[in-house]
Write a protein that holds these residues in place. Structure first.
Motif, mmCIF file in Angstrom:
data_model
loop_
_atom_site.group_PDB
_atom_site.id
_atom_site.type_symbol
_atom_site.label_atom_id
_atom_site.label_comp_id
_atom_site.label_asym_id
_atom_site.label_seq_id
_atom_site.Cartn_x
_atom_site.Cartn_y
_atom_site.Cartn_z
ATOM 1 N N ILE A 1 0.841 -1.203 0.000
ATOM 2 C CA ILE A 1 0.000 0.000 0.000
ATOM 3 C C ILE A 1 0.874 1.250 0.000
ATOM 4 O O ILE A 1 0.618 2.214 -0.748
ATOM 5 C CB ILE A 1 -0.948 -0.009 1.213
ATOM 6 C CG1 ILE A 1 -1.973 -1.154 1.084
ATOM 7 C CG2 ILE A 1 -1.690 1.326 1.324
ATOM 8 C CD1 ILE A 1 -2.872 -1.333 2.298
ATOM 9 N N HIS A 2 1.924 1.267 0.806
ATOM 10 C CA HIS A 2 2.790 2.445 0.875
ATOM 11 C C HIS A 2 3.583 2.626 -0.421
ATOM 12 O O HIS A 2 3.787 3.767 -0.873
ATOM 13 C CB HIS A 2 3.730 2.328 2.077
ATOM 14 C CG HIS A 2 3.066 2.642 3.386
ATOM 15 N ND1 HIS A 2 2.791 3.938 3.795
ATOM 16 C CD2 HIS A 2 2.595 1.839 4.370
ATOM 17 C CE1 HIS A 2 2.204 3.911 4.976
ATOM 18 N NE2 HIS A 2 2.056 2.646 5.346
ATOM 19 N N ALA A 3 3.998 1.528 -1.044
ATOM 20 C CA ALA A 3 4.700 1.643 -2.326
ATOM 21 C C ALA A 3 3.770 2.224 -3.396
ATOM 22 O O ALA A 3 4.175 3.071 -4.209
ATOM 23 C CB ALA A 3 5.217 0.267 -2.755
ATOM 24 N N PHE A 4 2.529 1.780 -3.408
ATOM 25 C CA PHE A 4 1.516 2.277 -4.337
ATOM 26 C C PHE A 4 1.297 3.773 -4.085
ATOM 27 O O PHE A 4 1.257 4.593 -5.018
ATOM 28 C CB PHE A 4 0.223 1.500 -4.113
ATOM 29 C CG PHE A 4 -0.812 1.632 -5.191
ATOM 30 C CD1 PHE A 4 -0.917 0.681 -6.198
ATOM 31 C CD2 PHE A 4 -1.705 2.688 -5.187
ATOM 32 C CE1 PHE A 4 -1.893 0.784 -7.177
ATOM 33 C CE2 PHE A 4 -2.686 2.804 -6.160
ATOM 34 C CZ PHE A 4 -2.781 1.852 -7.164
ATOM 35 N N SER A 5 1.176 4.123 -2.817
ATOM 36 C CA SER A 5 0.954 5.522 -2.434
ATOM 37 C C SER A 5 2.115 6.405 -2.870
ATOM 38 O O SER A 5 1.907 7.537 -3.334
ATOM 39 C CB SER A 5 0.753 5.607 -0.920
ATOM 40 O OG SER A 5 0.671 6.954 -0.493
ATOM 41 N N ASN A 6 3.332 5.911 -2.730
ATOM 42 C CA ASN A 6 4.506 6.715 -3.081
ATOM 43 C C ASN A 6 4.525 7.083 -4.560
ATOM 44 O O ASN A 6 4.899 8.201 -4.941
ATOM 45 C CB ASN A 6 5.791 5.969 -2.712
ATOM 46 C CG ASN A 6 6.011 5.906 -1.206
ATOM 47 O OD1 ASN A 6 5.458 6.718 -0.457
ATOM 48 N ND2 ASN A 6 6.803 4.942 -0.766
ATOM 49 N N ILE A 7 4.104 6.160 -5.408
ATOM 50 C CA ILE A 7 4.062 6.436 -6.845
ATOM 51 C C ILE A 7 3.074 7.561 -7.134
ATOM 52 O O ILE A 7 3.356 8.473 -7.929
ATOM 53 C CB ILE A 7 3.695 5.161 -7.632
ATOM 54 C CG1 ILE A 7 4.813 4.129 -7.511
ATOM 55 C CG2 ILE A 7 3.404 5.485 -9.095
ATOM 56 C CD1 ILE A 7 4.471 2.773 -8.114
ATOM 57 N N LEU A 8 1.930 7.520 -6.483
ATOM 58 C CA LEU A 8 0.927 8.563 -6.688
ATOM 59 C C LEU A 8 1.412 9.907 -6.157
ATOM 60 O O LEU A 8 1.216 10.953 -6.793
ATOM 61 C CB LEU A 8 -0.378 8.161 -5.991
ATOM 62 C CG LEU A 8 -1.025 6.854 -6.466
ATOM 63 C CD1 LEU A 8 -2.221 6.497 -5.603
ATOM 64 C CD2 LEU A 8 -1.441 6.946 -7.924
ATOM 65 N N SER A 9 2.024 9.886 -4.990
ATOM 66 C CA SER A 9 2.513 11.133 -4.388
ATOM 67 C C SER A 9 3.614 11.754 -5.238
ATOM 68 O O SER A 9 3.653 12.978 -5.441
ATOM 69 C CB SER A 9 3.032 10.864 -2.970
ATOM 70 O OG SER A 9 1.993 10.407 -2.129
ATOM 71 N N GLU A 10 4.512 10.929 -5.751
ATOM 72 C CA GLU A 10 5.597 11.436 -6.586
ATOM 73 C C GLU A 10 5.080 12.024 -7.896
ATOM 74 O O GLU A 10 5.730 12.885 -8.496
ATOM 75 C CB GLU A 10 6.598 10.313 -6.871
ATOM 76 C CG GLU A 10 7.412 9.914 -5.640
ATOM 77 C CD GLU A 10 8.233 8.655 -5.873
ATOM 78 O OE1 GLU A 10 8.192 8.118 -7.006
ATOM 79 O OE2 GLU A 10 8.899 8.194 -4.913
ATOM 80 N N ALA A 11 3.900 11.579 -8.317
ATOM 81 C CA ALA A 11 3.282 12.134 -9.533
ATOM 82 C C ALA A 11 2.534 13.433 -9.244
ATOM 83 O O ALA A 11 1.973 14.036 -10.166
ATOM 84 C CB ALA A 11 2.339 11.106 -10.150
ATOM 85 N N GLY A 12 2.520 13.847 -7.970
ATOM 86 C CA GLY A 12 1.911 15.131 -7.625
ATOM 87 C C GLY A 12 0.521 15.052 -7.035
ATOM 88 O O GLY A 12 -0.097 16.086 -6.773
#
Length: 409
Positions: free
Chosen positions: A354-365
């Motif tokens: 879940i955190h890895a998935f979240s990080n991708i979204l956060s890094e995309a803004g």
């Protein structure tokens, strides 16, 4: 066409100061859930001035009064007329549980004996005056049959009325004027305060498939004469009933949430079957219309709800597809850990995934949050609104039998 019922004359019942929790007078018109315009029509219909609607709305929602005899700025003759022809009756509470973390759950029995559930979730700090979010049901069961949702396995019985929808909010507020084991008969109206700060139409059912009662209820939530909630604090969640999304955009300014759960049509067809009728291209167009083309300064973003299913929709590739799908749509993404239920075909994604998935979204803004599961000890977490007190649908019985048959093979 007016939805106001023609009042039926009968002998007035004896009035008391207790709150009526059972509709003792089926022939009476329940004023709970009527908008100001509907109430004005009602008063015109019984030969009274329309401005009485404002007075009565304030009594019901700002002071919690359901006994017309206590509405002291109404004339005695009008109070008698209302007692004879009308009532203010929330749905009957047959079960309630308060969690150790401050979460509260109610099971209501509505007309016909059906059951619906409502959950109130306080902010993490659990301060008395902190945020308190009420998750309201709009239907008995749900017709959409999302594959990961326990409520969908009950099938669909009927839409809730505006009185049954608003009654959930009324009871939640009243609960703060009583002790946990007290009945609502003991509410002290002099202490009445609207403690619920946020409302989300995310309980049982698809709100946009019960459009008019839901919109009428939200109008009262926003009305300064009723609950006076900010339009940013009232959220409607939809699985993607696209035509009604366009209609809602024209009629009411509330926050919008989309139960997305998949970033491509093939997977979403499996998880959220309504996608077969309104695929992602149409859904995203309706969401952009809601944000950009109608009152764009007010509708600032859409909340994207995404339940995390292990090995199903939680890969890095899925996260990248979600980034591409949302594009320039102002979005707040809420990742929801799956709450397993008996015989579910899915498992919860790991915290690391879940955190890895979240990080991708956060890094995309994108603003991305991970929902904290609350109320587990009272089966109040998202996906658990399945009516465990009783399950009366034929479809659910058939589903349970099919499980048993498979187990016997």
């Amino acid at each position: 066409m007016s939805n106001v019922q023609t009042p039926v004359q009968h002998v007035p019942a004896k009035t008391t100061k207790s709150i009526k929790l059972v509709d003792e007078a089926q022939a009476k018109t329940n004023l709970l859930g009527m908008t100001q315009a509907q109430l004005a029509e009602y008063f015109k219909g019984i030969g009274e001035k329309p401005f009485r609607s404002t007075q009565v709305i304030k009594w019901i929602y700002q002071q919690g009064v359901t006994d017309f005899e206590q509405m002291t700025n109404l004339s005695k003759s009008l109070r008698d007329k209302l007692s004879a022809n009308a009532c203010v009756i929330p749905p009957k509470v047959i079960h309630r549980q308060y969690s150790d973390d401050g979460t509260r759950k109610w099971v209501f029995e509505v007309t016909g004996g059906s059951l619906v559930e409502t959950v109130l979730i306080p902010a993490d700090d659990s301060k008395l005056n902190g945020r308190k979010t009420l998750c309201i049901s709009s239907q008995v069961g749900c017709a959409l049959d999302c594959s990961f949702c326990s409520t969908g396995k009950q099938g669909f019985e009927r839409d809730l009325t505006a009185a049954e929808i608003l009654g959930q909010l009324w009871v939640a507020n009243a609960s703060y004027m009583t002790n946990e084991n007290d009945s609502l008969d003991n509410v002290d109206h002099s202490l009445w305060e609207n403690n619920v700060t946020n409302v989300v139409m995310m309980g049982m059912g698809e709100p946009l498939l019960n459009y008019r009662p839901v919109v009428s209820s939200m109008e009262l939530m926003l009305s300064d004469h009723a609950y006076g909630l900010s339009k940013r604090r009232v959220t409607l969640s939809t699985s993607g009933v696209v035509p009604k999304m366009y209609e809602l955009a024209q009629e009411l300014d509330v926050a919008l949430a989309i139960s997305l759960h998949a970033p491509n049509d093939e997977l979403r067809n499996e998880l959220v079957p309504i996608n077969k009728k309104y695929p992602l291209e149409q859904l995203m167009a309706a969401a952009r219309n809601y944000v950009f083309e109608v009152n764009p300064r007010h509708k600032k973003h859409v909340t994207i709800e995404y339940v995390m299913l292990d090995g199903v929709n939680d890969s890095n590739e899925h996260a990248e597809q979600l980034v591409a799908l949302l594009g320039d749509l102002p979005s707040k993404i809420n990742l929801i850990p799956f709450n397993p239920f008996p015989h579910a075909n899915y498992d919860k994604s790991s915290n690391n995934r879940i955190h890895a998935f979240s990080n991708i979204l956060s890094e995309a803004g994108f603003v991305c949050t991970i929902r904290q599961t609350r109320g587990d000890d009272i089966d109040a977490a998202c996906g658990q609104l399945v009516g465990q007190v009783a399950d009366r649908t034929r479809r659910s019985a058939a589903w349970q039998q099919s499980i048993k048959d498979r187990e016997d093979i």
